[in-house]
Design an enzyme around this catalytic site. Sequence first.
Site, PDB file in Angstrom:
ATOM      1  N   ASP A 121       0.824  -1.217   0.000  1.00 34.42           N
ATOM      2  CA  ASP A 121       0.000   0.000   0.000  1.00 34.42           C
ATOM      3  C   ASP A 121       0.855   1.262   0.000  1.00 34.42           C
ATOM      4  OD1 ASP A 121       0.966  -0.418   2.551  1.00 34.42           O
ATOM      5  OD2 ASP A 121      -0.982  -0.753   3.466  1.00 34.42           O
ATOM      6  N   ASN A 190      -7.869  -1.647  13.743  1.00 35.90           N
ATOM      7  CA  ASN A 190      -9.271  -1.881  13.349  1.00 35.90           C
ATOM      8  C   ASN A 190      -9.397  -3.142  12.478  1.00 35.90           C
ATOM      9  OD1 ASN A 190      -8.116  -1.068  10.973  1.00 35.90           O
ATOM     10  ND2 ASN A 190      -9.566   0.590  10.537  1.00 35.90           N
ATOM     11  N   HIS A 192      -7.609  -3.898   9.807  1.00 36.47           N
ATOM     12  CA  HIS A 192      -7.316  -3.790   8.368  1.00 36.47           C
ATOM     13  C   HIS A 192      -6.069  -4.598   7.996  1.00 36.47           C
ATOM     14  CE1 HIS A 192      -4.765   0.171   8.905  1.00 36.47           C
ATOM     15  NE2 HIS A 192      -3.993  -0.890   8.986  1.00 36.47           N
ATOM     16  N   GLU A 197      -9.697  -1.348   4.664  1.00 40.26           N
ATOM     17  CA  GLU A 197     -10.377  -0.947   5.889  1.00 40.26           C
ATOM     18  C   GLU A 197     -11.677  -1.741   6.060  1.00 40.26           C
ATOM     19  OE1 GLU A 197      -8.644   0.798   7.804  1.00 40.26           O
ATOM     20  OE2 GLU A 197      -8.364   2.870   7.193  1.00 40.26           O
TER      21      GLU A 197
HETATM   22  P1  PGA Z   1       1.891  -1.200  12.312  1.00 37.07           P
HETATM   23  O1  PGA Z   1       0.707  -1.211  11.281  1.00 37.07           O
HETATM   24  O2  PGA Z   1       2.859  -2.269  11.899  1.00 37.07           O
HETATM   25  O3  PGA Z   1       2.474   0.182  12.199  1.00 37.07           O
HETATM   26  O4  PGA Z   1       1.310  -1.467  13.659  1.00 37.07           O
HETATM   27  C1  PGA Z   1       0.230  -2.423  10.790  1.00 37.07           C
HETATM   28  C2  PGA Z   1      -0.973  -2.147   9.919  1.00 37.07           C
HETATM   29  O5  PGA Z   1      -1.636  -1.125  10.144  1.00 37.07           O
HETATM   30  O6  PGA Z   1      -1.263  -2.953   9.036  1.00 37.07           O
END
Ligand code: PGA
Length: 315
Positions: A121, A190, A192, A197
Amino acid sequence: MDSKCLFVISFAKTKIKFALLLFICITNPIFVLKQNFTLFASYRRLKQSDIIIESDYNSMSRTAVKMFISELKAVLQKKDKAVVMLPTGGTYLSKGGFYQILTTEYRNAIDWSRVIFFNLDEYIGVSPKDKRSYNYQLMEAVLEPLGVPLENIHLFDGSILNVKEECAKREQWIKKLGGIDITLLGIGRNGHIGFNEPGSLRNSGTRVVDLSLETKYQNMEYFKDLGGGDLLSGIDSVPDQAITVGIATILSSREIFLLASGQSKAEAVKNMLNEENPLLNPASFLIINSPGVCFIFDDDAFSLFHESQLQGGPF
Ligand code: PGA
């Protein structure tokens, strides 16, 4: 019918929900089949062997790198080139984490010219030259230290004007290369995966998405400099939109590793392992639909899930 409609349905009371589902099935059966609608999805029980729990962040990362390298070697024994999709985020980039271990201890373990890399992403409007772009972070922390040839690297360019073309190009590349061999994932608070999302559909491909407020909060520390230095003002500087590969793109990978560390991920991990409706917690799609996923957690991230629910009883 769009994802928002399904999202509302999943909140509805049971009787209304059932009536609505019946209505959708009758009026639009093809849509229902295409979405693998959760009511009809055949759930597979998680086995203990799918989940590895380590005591802390560093041991989780070390185990994950070992497994990744061993899987990559296995792929390279069968094929000339392996295709790998990489995440960004603190789970992989923090000190003592996956990327640091990979680049310092396993640089010579693989002929990296035989590995093609994609990423999951990218923020829209953030150029690859900007330190906040995922493109920049992956180049700096992983791909340059490993010495991956530039022609093997396919990262999103968040500054591109024709974003739709960028999305289509990604799907075409993956297809041309015969699919993804290994995808590495984190999980958002959340639920995702990538930037898919809540509300993302099972058959979604690479596309532009609106970031939820929760995700913007999760990531605002990386943008706080733009907001004048303090954490909260960073929220306005987090881009509203991102490009993400889709749920379908992720699920088409032959092998997936999902890592989660820390208390802040415990709720999302619990919801995923409890197979919460994937329209509310997109990571649940990995359990419902995916052929091969290995989950590697540390104690804190796993702390809210009850082990006895796994097939084969408690550890
Ligand atoms: P993080 O994010 O590794 O910064 O906790 C993971 C994600 O949001 O997929």
